[in-house]
Write an enzyme that holds these catalytic residues in place. Structure first.
Site, PDB file in Angstrom:
ATOM      1  N   GLU A  51       0.962  -1.218  -0.081  1.00 49.14           N
ATOM      2  CA  GLU A  51      -0.068   0.059   0.075  1.00 49.14           C
ATOM      3  C   GLU A  51       0.728   1.129   0.073  1.00 49.14           C
ATOM      4  OE1 GLU A  51      -4.073   2.450   1.947  1.00 49.14           O
ATOM      5  OE2 GLU A  51      -2.407   0.035   2.915  1.00 49.14           O
ATOM      6  N   GLU A  76       4.501   5.285   4.267  1.00 52.06           N
ATOM      7  CA  GLU A  76       4.192   6.032   4.460  1.00 52.06           C
ATOM      8  C   GLU A  76       5.131   6.708   5.281  1.00 52.06           C
ATOM      9  OE1 GLU A  76       2.225   9.076   5.360  1.00 52.06           O
ATOM     10  OE2 GLU A  76       0.837   7.480   4.716  1.00 52.06           O
ATOM     11  N   ASN A 103      10.447   7.646   0.634  1.00 48.79           N
ATOM     12  CA  ASN A 103       9.236   8.429  -0.182  1.00 48.79           C
ATOM     13  C   ASN A 103      10.109   7.971  -1.329  1.00 48.79           C
ATOM     14  OD1 ASN A 103       8.508  10.129  -2.191  1.00 48.79           O
ATOM     15  ND2 ASN A 103       8.737  11.550  -0.880  1.00 48.79           N
ATOM     16  N   ASP A 126      -2.580  12.392  -3.262  1.00 46.27           N
ATOM     17  CA  ASP A 126      -2.030  14.483  -3.662  1.00 46.27           C
ATOM     18  C   ASP A 126      -2.403  14.193  -4.561  1.00 46.27           C
ATOM     19  OD1 ASP A 126      -1.857  16.881  -3.286  1.00 46.27           O
ATOM     20  OD2 ASP A 126      -0.193  16.816  -1.397  1.00 46.27           O
ATOM     21  N   LYS A 130      -3.139  22.220  -8.859  1.00 47.52           N
ATOM     22  CA  LYS A 130      -2.758  23.338  -9.464  1.00 47.52           C
ATOM     23  C   LYS A 130      -1.849  22.814 -11.067  1.00 47.52           C
ATOM     24  CE  LYS A 130      -2.282  26.765  -5.854  1.00 47.52           C
ATOM     25  NZ  LYS A 130      -1.675  27.315  -5.188  1.00 47.52           N
ATOM     26  N   ASP A 162     -10.540  10.901  -5.356  1.00 53.17           N
ATOM     27  CA  ASP A 162     -12.218  12.360  -5.083  1.00 53.17           C
ATOM     28  C   ASP A 162     -11.861  13.448  -6.112  1.00 53.17           C
ATOM     29  OD1 ASP A 162     -10.003  12.716  -3.144  1.00 53.17           O
ATOM     30  OD2 ASP A 162     -11.432  13.998  -2.762  1.00 53.17           O
TER      31      ASP A 162
END
Length: 219
Positions: A51, A76, A103, A126, A130, A162
């Site tokens: 994950e 994470e 990361n 994320d 923009k 979403d």
């Protein structure tokens, strides 16, 4: 990773440092040496799920407690979220969860063996809405290549967002990447019988539409 060797080395040194220590944390020791997942989990573990961006761990915890034969690796970078997940793991006595705090956009392909995962889960990364920031999105052509390499033949990629423009962009990326196919539908708005994270529940309560984009690796 599209940065200079000097920057790579600086990022690597940063990656190997963490304030959090645990027997369940898989920490890379040297560049060029991949982590052996089979030796990092109990012997009875036969399958592996990754994950990316596990958040507070709700999804992985729910999956892991219902499937003790599968090892769940949670990537994470926010240590406080790993600590929260670890408390839940301890309470339930789960031995099939491990963590990495690196990361994954930096050293994804350097750390893990190819064709090791049966499933890769990416929930609500994320969206970087923009235009000038879109290059920072996780879902890029080179990332799909790396995900493809890590999945076993027939392995599954589960993606959820979403943010409509991100969903459409991801669908467009998959259309250009024929090594992933969709099974029943190109995208869906429901994902029954799959754990719901706090973040997802929050978005649903706000009336947001969730896009689920699932793909299967083909040779």
């Amino acid at each position: 990773m599209l940065v200079s060797p000097e920057i790579q080395e600086k990022l690597w040194k940063f990656t190997t440092k963490t304030s959090y220590q645990s027997d369940y944390l898989l920490q890379p020791k040297e560049r060029g040496k991949k982590i052996d997942l089979k030796k990092s989990f109990p012997d009875q573990i036969q399958n592996f799920v990754l994950e990316l961006g596990s958040g507070w761990g709700e999804v992985a915890i729910e999956l892991a407690k219902n499937d003790h034969q599968t090892g769940y690796l949670l990537m994470e970078k926010k240590v406080n979220r790993i600590i929260h997940t670890e408390k839940q793991r301890q309470t339930l006595g789960l031995e099939n969860i491990r963590y990495m705090t690196v990361n994954f956009q930096w050293f994804f392909d350097e750390l893990l063996e190819k064709e090791i995962f049966d499933k890769i889960i990416i929930n609500f990364p994320d969206p970087w809405p923009k235009k000038k920031h879109r290059k920072n999105r996780l879902m890029q052509g080179h990332m799909l290549e790396q995900i493809y390499d890590l999945l076993k033949p027939g392995g599954k990629l589960l993606f959820a967002t979403d943010y409509g423009p991100y969903a459409r962009r991801t669908i467009s990326l998959f259309r250009k990447f024929p090594k992933f196919i969709w099974d029943n539908k190109e995208y869906e708005f429901e994902r029954p019988e799959f754990p719901v994270s706090f973040f997802e529940a929050e978005k649903r309560n706000e009336g947001k539409r969730i896009y689920y984009i699932n793909r299967t690796k083909v040779n």
